[in-house]
Design a protein around this motif. Structure first.
Motif, PDB file in Angstrom:
ATOM      1  N   LEU A  86       0.833  -1.194   0.019  1.00 30.86           N
ATOM      2  CA  LEU A  86      -0.045   0.053  -0.043  1.00 30.86           C
ATOM      3  C   LEU A  86       0.805   1.176   0.122  1.00 30.86           C
ATOM      4  CD1 LEU A  86      -2.444  -1.282   2.711  1.00 30.86           C
ATOM      5  CD2 LEU A  86      -2.878  -1.154   0.386  1.00 30.86           C
ATOM      6  N   ALA A  87       0.188   2.306  -0.422  1.00 28.97           N
ATOM      7  CA  ALA A  87       1.123   3.641  -0.513  1.00 28.97           C
ATOM      8  C   ALA A  87       0.629   4.750   0.351  1.00 28.97           C
ATOM      9  CB  ALA A  87       1.168   4.204  -1.881  1.00 28.97           C
ATOM     10  N   PRO A  88       1.216   5.523   1.034  1.00 24.70           N
ATOM     11  CA  PRO A  88       0.725   6.502   1.880  1.00 24.70           C
ATOM     12  C   PRO A  88      -0.233   7.503   1.083  1.00 24.70           C
ATOM     13  CG  PRO A  88       2.957   6.401   2.255  1.00 24.70           C
ATOM     14  CD  PRO A  88       2.613   5.467   1.206  1.00 24.70           C
ATOM     15  N   GLY A  89      -1.287   7.797   1.560  1.00 20.34           N
ATOM     16  CA  GLY A  89      -2.305   8.557   0.939  1.00 20.34           C
ATOM     17  C   GLY A  89      -3.241   7.847  -0.203  1.00 20.34           C
ATOM     18  N   GLU A  90      -3.082   6.530  -0.475  1.00 24.88           N
ATOM     19  CA  GLU A  90      -4.006   5.837  -1.137  1.00 24.88           C
ATOM     20  C   GLU A  90      -5.418   5.281  -0.619  1.00 24.88           C
ATOM     21  OE1 GLU A  90      -3.928   1.083  -2.562  1.00 24.88           O
ATOM     22  OE2 GLU A  90      -2.124   2.027  -2.270  1.00 24.88           O
ATOM     23  N   GLU A  91      -6.286   5.580  -1.371  1.00 25.83           N
ATOM     24  CA  GLU A  91      -7.632   5.380  -0.869  1.00 25.83           C
ATOM     25  C   GLU A  91      -7.966   3.982  -0.391  1.00 25.83           C
ATOM     26  OE1 GLU A  91     -12.208   5.705  -2.591  1.00 25.83           O
ATOM     27  OE2 GLU A  91     -10.681   7.402  -3.280  1.00 25.83           O
ATOM     28  N   VAL A  92      -8.571   4.137   0.879  1.00 28.58           N
ATOM     29  CA  VAL A  92      -9.131   2.708   1.376  1.00 28.58           C
ATOM     30  C   VAL A  92     -10.207   2.255   0.850  1.00 28.58           C
ATOM     31  CG1 VAL A  92      -9.500   1.598   3.659  1.00 28.58           C
ATOM     32  CG2 VAL A  92      -7.992   3.316   3.826  1.00 28.58           C
ATOM     33  N   THR A  93     -10.393   1.242   0.142  1.00 31.64           N
ATOM     34  CA  THR A  93     -11.426   0.509  -0.457  1.00 31.64           C
ATOM     35  C   THR A  93     -12.181  -0.347   0.362  1.00 31.64           C
ATOM     36  OG1 THR A  93     -10.369  -1.574  -1.279  1.00 31.64           O
ATOM     37  CG2 THR A  93     -10.177   0.508  -2.674  1.00 31.64           C
ATOM     38  N   GLU A  94     -13.585  -0.529   0.200  1.00 30.82           N
ATOM     39  CA  GLU A  94     -14.433  -1.399   0.966  1.00 30.82           C
ATOM     40  C   GLU A  94     -14.127  -2.765   0.996  1.00 30.82           C
ATOM     41  OE1 GLU A  94     -19.305  -2.320   1.051  1.00 30.82           O
ATOM     42  OE2 GLU A  94     -18.540  -1.053  -0.500  1.00 30.82           O
ATOM     43  N   ALA A  95     -13.238  -3.273   0.006  1.00 28.53           N
ATOM     44  CA  ALA A  95     -12.996  -4.570  -0.100  1.00 28.53           C
ATOM     45  C   ALA A  95     -11.697  -4.833   0.940  1.00 28.53           C
ATOM     46  CB  ALA A  95     -12.384  -5.202  -1.395  1.00 28.53           C
ATOM     47  N   GLN A  96     -10.698  -3.676   0.898  1.00 29.49           N
ATOM     48  CA  GLN A  96      -9.588  -3.761   2.076  1.00 29.49           C
ATOM     49  C   GLN A  96     -10.388  -3.850   3.331  1.00 29.49           C
ATOM     50  OE1 GLN A  96      -7.728  -0.222   0.410  1.00 29.49           O
ATOM     51  NE2 GLN A  96      -6.247  -1.525  -0.955  1.00 29.49           N
ATOM     52  N   LEU A  97     -11.133  -2.910   3.700  1.00 33.27           N
ATOM     53  CA  LEU A  97     -11.729  -2.786   5.148  1.00 33.27           C
ATOM     54  C   LEU A  97     -12.365  -4.241   5.552  1.00 33.27           C
ATOM     55  CD1 LEU A  97     -13.548   0.606   5.085  1.00 33.27           C
ATOM     56  CD2 LEU A  97     -11.411  -0.218   6.624  1.00 33.27           C
ATOM     57  N   ARG A  98     -13.151  -4.817   4.325  1.00 32.51           N
ATOM     58  CA  ARG A  98     -13.674  -6.163   4.719  1.00 32.51           C
ATOM     59  C   ARG A  98     -12.614  -7.237   4.852  1.00 32.51           C
ATOM     60  NH1 ARG A  98     -15.214  -7.483  -0.412  1.00 32.51           N
ATOM     61  NH2 ARG A  98     -13.456  -8.963  -0.287  1.00 32.51           N
ATOM     62  N   ASN A  99     -11.664  -7.158   4.300  1.00 28.50           N
ATOM     63  CA  ASN A  99     -10.694  -8.119   4.599  1.00 28.50           C
ATOM     64  C   ASN A  99      -9.816  -7.749   5.745  1.00 28.50           C
ATOM     65  OD1 ASN A  99     -11.047  -9.588   2.181  1.00 28.50           O
ATOM     66  ND2 ASN A  99      -9.600  -8.166   0.979  1.00 28.50           N
ATOM     67  N   LEU A 100      -9.516  -6.696   6.039  1.00 25.56           N
ATOM     68  CA  LEU A 100      -8.842  -6.437   7.245  1.00 25.56           C
ATOM     69  C   LEU A 100      -9.418  -6.424   8.621  1.00 25.56           C
ATOM     70  CD1 LEU A 100      -5.962  -5.518   8.135  1.00 25.56           C
ATOM     71  CD2 LEU A 100      -6.677  -3.253   7.746  1.00 25.56           C
ATOM     72  N   PHE A 101     -10.695  -6.046   8.421  1.00 24.49           N
ATOM     73  CA  PHE A 101     -11.373  -5.951   9.665  1.00 24.49           C
ATOM     74  C   PHE A 101     -12.707  -6.982   9.715  1.00 24.49           C
ATOM     75  CE2 PHE A 101     -10.054  -1.388   9.610  1.00 24.49           C
ATOM     76  CZ  PHE A 101      -9.030  -1.680  10.459  1.00 24.49           C
ATOM     77  N   GLY A 102     -13.239  -7.196   8.710  1.00 26.50           N
ATOM     78  CA  GLY A 102     -14.462  -8.161   8.727  1.00 26.50           C
ATOM     79  C   GLY A 102     -13.949  -9.485   8.666  1.00 26.50           C
ATOM     80  N   GLU A 103     -12.784  -9.716   7.984  1.00 32.34           N
ATOM     81  CA  GLU A 103     -12.190 -11.050   8.044  1.00 32.34           C
ATOM     82  C   GLU A 103     -11.153 -11.459   9.078  1.00 32.34           C
ATOM     83  OE1 GLU A 103     -13.229 -13.581   6.200  1.00 32.34           O
ATOM     84  OE2 GLU A 103     -14.754 -12.111   5.229  1.00 32.34           O
ATOM     85  N   ARG A 104     -11.018 -10.437  10.200  1.00 32.57           N
ATOM     86  CA  ARG A 104     -10.256 -10.550  11.183  1.00 32.57           C
ATOM     87  C   ARG A 104      -8.597 -10.816  10.853  1.00 32.57           C
ATOM     88  NH1 ARG A 104     -13.290 -13.188  16.215  1.00 32.57           N
ATOM     89  NH2 ARG A 104     -14.976 -12.024  16.037  1.00 32.57           N
ATOM     90  N   GLY A 105      -8.044  -9.747  10.217  1.00 34.72           N
ATOM     91  CA  GLY A 105      -6.700  -9.704   9.830  1.00 34.72           C
ATOM     92  C   GLY A 105      -6.064 -10.377   8.589  1.00 34.72           C
ATOM     93  N   ARG A 106      -6.990 -10.435   7.587  1.00 39.48           N
ATOM     94  CA  ARG A 106      -6.608 -10.731   6.274  1.00 39.48           C
ATOM     95  C   ARG A 106      -5.846  -9.731   5.771  1.00 39.48           C
ATOM     96  NH1 ARG A 106      -6.680 -15.230   4.976  1.00 39.48           N
ATOM     97  NH2 ARG A 106      -7.435 -14.884   2.633  1.00 39.48           N
ATOM     98  N   HIS A 107      -4.965  -9.789   4.725  1.00 41.87           N
ATOM     99  CA  HIS A 107      -4.292  -8.899   3.862  1.00 41.87           C
ATOM    100  C   HIS A 107      -5.384  -7.914   3.299  1.00 41.87           C
ATOM    101  CE1 HIS A 107      -1.853  -6.858   1.116  1.00 41.87           C
ATOM    102  NE2 HIS A 107      -0.658  -7.252   1.774  1.00 41.87           N
ATOM    103  N   PRO A 108      -5.151  -6.508   3.246  1.00 39.17           N
ATOM    104  CA  PRO A 108      -6.144  -5.747   2.517  1.00 39.17           C
ATOM    105  C   PRO A 108      -6.221  -6.226   1.078  1.00 39.17           C
ATOM    106  CG  PRO A 108      -4.654  -4.348   3.833  1.00 39.17           C
ATOM    107  CD  PRO A 108      -3.978  -5.867   3.839  1.00 39.17           C
TER     108      PRO A 108
END
Length: 170
Positions: free
Chosen positions: A58-80
Protein backbone atom coordinates in the motif's frame (compact mmCIF):
# COMPACT_ATOMS: atom_id res chain seq x y z
CA UNK A 1 -6.02 19.65 18.35
CA UNK A 2 -7.91 17.16 20.43
CA UNK A 3 -7.84 13.44 19.87
CA UNK A 4 -10.86 11.28 20.65
CA UNK A 5 -9.80 7.72 21.38
CA UNK A 6 -12.16 4.77 21.24
CA UNK A 7 -11.16 1.21 22.08
CA UNK A 8 -13.00 -1.30 19.95
CA UNK A 9 -13.52 -4.86 21.13
CA UNK A 10 -12.09 -7.66 19.07
CA UNK A 11 -14.50 -8.82 16.38
CA UNK A 12 -16.35 -5.48 16.33
CA UNK A 13 -13.96 -3.47 14.12
CA UNK A 14 -15.76 -4.00 10.82
CA UNK A 15 -19.20 -3.08 12.16
CA UNK A 16 -17.78 -0.10 14.05
CA UNK A 17 -15.99 1.30 11.00
CA UNK A 18 -18.97 0.85 8.70
CA UNK A 19 -21.55 2.17 11.14
CA UNK A 20 -19.69 4.98 12.87
CA UNK A 21 -16.65 6.02 10.89
CA UNK A 22 -16.42 5.59 7.14
CA UNK A 23 -19.80 7.21 6.44
CA UNK A 24 -19.81 9.68 9.32
CA UNK A 25 -22.32 9.20 12.07
CA UNK A 26 -25.05 8.01 9.72
CA UNK A 27 -25.81 4.59 8.34
CA UNK A 28 -25.08 3.48 4.82
CA UNK A 29 -28.22 2.53 2.88
CA UNK A 30 -28.31 -1.15 1.86
CA UNK A 31 -26.48 -1.98 -1.37
CA UNK A 32 -24.99 1.51 -1.65
CA UNK A 33 -21.30 1.38 -2.59
CA UNK A 34 -19.04 2.77 0.12
CA UNK A 35 -17.69 5.68 -1.92
CA UNK A 36 -21.20 6.76 -2.96
CA UNK A 37 -22.36 6.66 0.68
CA UNK A 38 -19.34 8.72 1.73
CA UNK A 39 -20.12 11.33 -0.92
CA UNK A 40 -23.78 11.47 0.16
CA UNK A 41 -22.71 11.93 3.80
CA UNK A 42 -20.06 14.52 2.91
CA UNK A 43 -17.32 12.30 4.35
CA UNK A 44 -13.99 12.12 2.51
CA UNK A 45 -12.65 8.74 1.51
CA UNK A 46 -10.35 7.13 4.04
CA UNK A 47 -6.69 6.96 3.16
CA UNK A 48 -3.87 4.74 4.31
CA UNK A 49 -1.26 6.21 6.67
CA UNK A 50 1.68 4.77 8.59
CA UNK A 51 5.13 3.36 8.11
CA UNK A 52 4.16 -0.27 7.60
CA UNK A 53 2.24 0.31 4.39
CA UNK A 54 5.01 -0.66 1.98
CA UNK A 55 5.17 -4.14 3.54
CA UNK A 56 1.52 -4.56 2.56
CA UNK A 57 1.91 -3.16 -0.94
CA UNK A 58 0.00 0.00 0.00
CA UNK A 59 1.07 3.61 -0.49
CA UNK A 60 0.61 6.52 1.93
CA UNK A 61 -2.43 8.52 0.90
CA UNK A 62 -3.92 5.70 -1.16
CA UNK A 63 -7.70 5.50 -0.82
CA UNK A 64 -9.02 2.75 1.45
CA UNK A 65 -11.46 0.55 -0.44
CA UNK A 66 -14.47 -1.34 0.86
CA UNK A 67 -12.83 -4.67 -0.06
CA UNK A 68 -9.70 -3.73 1.90
CA UNK A 69 -11.76 -2.87 4.98
CA UNK A 70 -13.69 -6.12 4.67
CA UNK A 71 -10.51 -8.14 4.43
CA UNK A 72 -8.64 -6.39 7.21
CA UNK A 73 -11.45 -5.93 9.73
CA UNK A 74 -14.37 -8.08 8.60
CA UNK A 75 -12.15 -11.12 8.10
CA UNK A 76 -10.09 -10.35 11.22
CA UNK A 77 -6.63 -9.72 9.94
CA UNK A 78 -6.64 -10.72 6.29
CA UNK A 79 -4.32 -8.81 3.99
CA UNK A 80 -6.06 -5.77 2.42
CA UNK A 81 -5.37 -7.38 -0.99
CA UNK A 82 -6.23 -10.92 0.19
CA UNK A 83 -8.70 -11.47 -2.67
CA UNK A 84 -6.04 -10.72 -5.28
CA UNK A 85 -3.34 -12.73 -3.42
CA UNK A 86 -5.63 -15.77 -3.16
CA UNK A 87 -6.62 -15.58 -6.84
CA UNK A 88 -2.96 -15.38 -7.87
CA UNK A 89 -2.02 -18.37 -5.71
CA UNK A 90 -4.93 -20.43 -7.04
CA UNK A 91 -3.90 -19.55 -10.60
CA UNK A 92 -0.40 -20.79 -9.76
CA UNK A 93 -1.82 -24.16 -8.69
CA UNK A 94 -2.03 -23.71 -4.92
CA UNK A 95 -4.79 -25.47 -3.01
CA UNK A 96 -7.66 -23.36 -1.64
CA UNK A 97 -6.25 -23.81 1.87
CA UNK A 98 -2.77 -22.67 0.77
CA UNK A 99 -4.25 -19.70 -1.11
CA UNK A 100 -6.31 -18.69 1.93
CA UNK A 101 -3.26 -18.93 4.17
CA UNK A 102 -1.28 -16.71 1.76
CA UNK A 103 -3.86 -13.94 2.27
CA UNK A 104 -3.48 -13.94 6.07
CA UNK A 105 -1.43 -11.38 7.95
CA UNK A 106 0.69 -13.32 10.41
CA UNK A 107 -1.12 -15.30 13.03
CA UNK A 108 -4.89 -15.08 13.12
CA UNK A 109 -5.39 -13.78 16.62
CA UNK A 110 -8.18 -11.77 18.12
CA UNK A 111 -7.06 -8.21 18.72
CA UNK A 112 -8.66 -5.07 19.99
CA UNK A 113 -8.39 -1.95 17.88
CA UNK A 114 -8.12 1.69 18.77
CA UNK A 115 -9.75 4.44 16.72
CA UNK A 116 -8.28 7.94 16.87
CA UNK A 117 -10.38 10.90 15.72
CA UNK A 118 -8.39 14.12 15.34
CA UNK A 119 -10.38 17.32 15.81
CA UNK A 120 -9.23 20.92 15.62
CA UNK A 121 -10.12 23.25 18.48
CA UNK A 122 -13.57 24.89 18.11
CA UNK A 123 -12.00 28.28 17.36
CA UNK A 124 -10.16 26.70 14.43
CA UNK A 125 -13.47 25.39 13.07
CA UNK A 126 -14.83 28.92 13.26
CA UNK A 127 -11.75 30.41 11.59
CA UNK A 128 -12.02 27.81 8.82
CA UNK A 129 -15.75 28.49 8.32
CA UNK A 130 -15.36 32.28 8.19
CA UNK A 131 -12.02 32.40 6.42
CA UNK A 132 -11.29 32.76 2.75
CA UNK A 133 -10.12 29.89 0.55
CA UNK A 134 -6.43 30.48 1.33
CA UNK A 135 -7.11 30.42 5.08
CA UNK A 136 -9.07 27.17 4.77
CA UNK A 137 -6.28 25.54 2.76
CA UNK A 138 -3.66 26.57 5.35
CA UNK A 139 -5.80 25.23 8.21
CA UNK A 140 -6.43 21.94 6.38
CA UNK A 141 -2.71 21.52 5.62
CA UNK A 142 -1.78 22.26 9.24
CA UNK A 143 -4.37 19.77 10.48
CA UNK A 144 -3.06 17.05 8.13
CA UNK A 145 0.51 17.78 9.22
CA UNK A 146 -0.48 17.50 12.89
CA UNK A 147 -2.22 14.17 12.29
CA UNK A 148 0.86 12.78 10.53
CA UNK A 149 3.16 13.87 13.38
CA UNK A 150 0.88 12.39 16.06
CA UNK A 151 0.66 9.09 14.19
CA UNK A 152 4.46 9.00 13.86
CA UNK A 153 4.75 9.55 17.61
CA UNK A 154 2.22 6.78 18.27
CA UNK A 155 4.20 4.42 16.01
CA UNK A 156 7.47 5.29 17.76
CA UNK A 157 6.42 5.58 21.39
CA UNK A 158 3.03 4.02 22.01
CA UNK A 159 2.22 1.15 19.65
CA UNK A 160 3.48 -2.13 21.04
CA UNK A 161 2.54 -5.59 19.88
CA UNK A 162 2.92 -8.41 22.36
CA UNK A 163 1.98 -12.04 22.00
CA UNK A 164 2.78 -15.33 23.66
CA UNK A 165 2.91 -16.17 27.36
CA UNK A 166 4.59 -12.86 28.31
CA UNK A 167 1.65 -10.92 26.84
CA UNK A 168 -0.78 -12.31 29.40
CA UNK A 169 1.24 -11.12 32.36
CA UNK A 170 1.30 -7.52 33.48
Amino acid sequence: MTVDIKVIRAGQMYRYFFRETVVGDGRRPARTPLRAAQEQAGVPAGRWMGRGLAALGLAPGEEVTEAQLRNLFGERGRHPYADWIEAERLAQGASPKEAFKAGALGRRVTVTGVDFVFRPQPTIYLLWALGDEETRLVIEAAHEYAIERVLEWIEDEVAVIRYGKAASTG
